[in-house]
Write a protein that holds these residues in place. Structure first.
Motif, PDB file in Angstrom:
ATOM      1  N   PRO A 200       0.797  -1.233   0.000  1.00 61.90           N
ATOM      2  CA  PRO A 200       0.000   0.000   0.000  1.00 61.90           C
ATOM      3  C   PRO A 200       0.827   1.279   0.000  1.00 61.90           C
ATOM      4  O   PRO A 200       0.459   2.267  -0.634  1.00 61.90           O
ATOM      5  CB  PRO A 200      -0.839  -0.125   1.275  1.00 61.90           C
ATOM      6  N   HIS A 201       1.935   1.294   0.743  1.00 61.30           N
ATOM      7  CA  HIS A 201       2.747   2.515   0.834  1.00 61.30           C
ATOM      8  C   HIS A 201       3.412   2.826  -0.508  1.00 61.30           C
ATOM      9  O   HIS A 201       3.417   3.982  -0.958  1.00 61.30           O
ATOM     10  CB  HIS A 201       3.799   2.369   1.934  1.00 61.30           C
ATOM     11  N   ALA A 202       3.984   1.812  -1.128  1.00 64.75           N
ATOM     12  CA  ALA A 202       4.622   2.020  -2.431  1.00 64.75           C
ATOM     13  C   ALA A 202       3.590   2.417  -3.479  1.00 64.75           C
ATOM     14  O   ALA A 202       3.835   3.304  -4.313  1.00 64.75           O
ATOM     15  CB  ALA A 202       5.354   0.755  -2.872  1.00 64.75           C
ATOM     16  N   ALA A 203       2.417   1.777  -3.434  1.00 67.20           N
ATOM     17  CA  ALA A 203       1.373   2.084  -4.405  1.00 67.20           C
ATOM     18  C   ALA A 203       0.890   3.523  -4.253  1.00 67.20           C
ATOM     19  O   ALA A 203       0.687   4.243  -5.249  1.00 67.20           O
ATOM     20  CB  ALA A 203       0.214   1.113  -4.253  1.00 67.20           C
ATOM     21  N   ALA A 204       0.700   3.975  -3.015  1.00 67.33           N
ATOM     22  CA  ALA A 204       0.232   5.338  -2.778  1.00 67.33           C
ATOM     23  C   ALA A 204       1.275   6.363  -3.201  1.00 67.33           C
ATOM     24  O   ALA A 204       0.953   7.390  -3.812  1.00 67.33           O
ATOM     25  CB  ALA A 204      -0.116   5.508  -1.300  1.00 67.33           C
TER      26      ALA A 204
END
Length: 242
Positions: A200-204
């Motif tokens: 989620p962090h990389a995607a955001a």
């Protein structure tokens, strides 16, 4: 008469007397043609036989000028690198960090030279003699740091760090083409789109990066961003020495 060494070829040696008519080749012409060949087809396709064919001479004629391919590549690397940009900066009220003013274009110019000759990545590895151009790059960058309070070792390490950053980005550019970040974005975007819940962090962060303009997001800014961060860290270190 023994064949000239790599150091003698790089730094010049006394003229070797020759009998007979003036030779049609020169060492400068041989090196220039070798650079053109390596630029077009890569270092793996550079051979004394191919080079002789391009120059219109017998292969053995090349050995009158240099012992072999190892010495040739050393000359190619130093010639392709050329001379560094001139350092005309000096401390002033308007420019309290002249070393930064010089080291940024120094690194950018170095990057441009490396990108122009991708075969140089392979040629520059390992322990090898340095030629006058390569040493001039080192000397000019170290000289720009004179008077900053850094130790000699720190000055040398700074040059290695900046050159390494430029080479790293250049190598990625040579592999992926001019639109390095565009290619990486396409590959990474496809994966993160499918794996957003898992990462989620990389995607955001990726989504935010791709949502603005190039100027806003830092798109295609890997070289400049890295240079600035290195120099920012250097400035912080120099501040502790004042």
């Amino acid at each position: 008469m023994p064949a000239p060494t790599t150091l003698e070829l790089l730094w010049g040696s006394p003229d070797r007397p020759r009998r007979g008519p003036k030779p049609s080749l020169t060492l400068e012409r041989i090196v220039a043609e070798a650079i053109d060949l390596a630029d077009a087809e890569g270092l793996a396709n550079l051979s004394m036989a191919r080079l002789a064919e391009r120059l219109g001479c017998a292969k053995m004629a090349l050995y009158r000028y240099l012992p072999g391919k190892t010495e040739l590549i050393a000359l190619m690397l130093d010639t392709a690198l050329g001379v560094p940009p001139e350092n005309t900066t000096a401390p002033s009220d308007s420019d309290p960090e002249p070393w930064r003013t010089y080291l940024r274009p120094w690194t950018e110019t170095f990057f441009t030279r490396v990108v122009a000759h991708p075969w140089g990545h392979e040629a520059a590895t390992g322990v090898r003699p340095m030629g006058p151009n390569e040493l001039a790059w080192l000397d000019s960058a170290v000289g720009a740091l004179h008077g900053t309070g850094l130790t000699a070792a720190e000055c040398f390490d700074t040059v290695v760090l900046l050159a390494g950053h430029a080479r790293s980005v250049a190598q990625q550019t040579a592999t992926a083409g001019e639109d390095l970040e565009g290619g990486l974005a396409r590959e990474l975007g496809a994966v993160l789109s499918a794996q957003a819940e898992r990462f989620p962090h990389a995607a955001a962060a990726f989504a935010e990066t791709m949502s603005g303009t190039a100027a806003e997001t830092g798109r295609d800014n890997a070289l400049a961003f890295g240079i600035d961060r290195i120099l920012d860290g250097l400035a912080a270190l120099i501040a502790t020495r004042v």
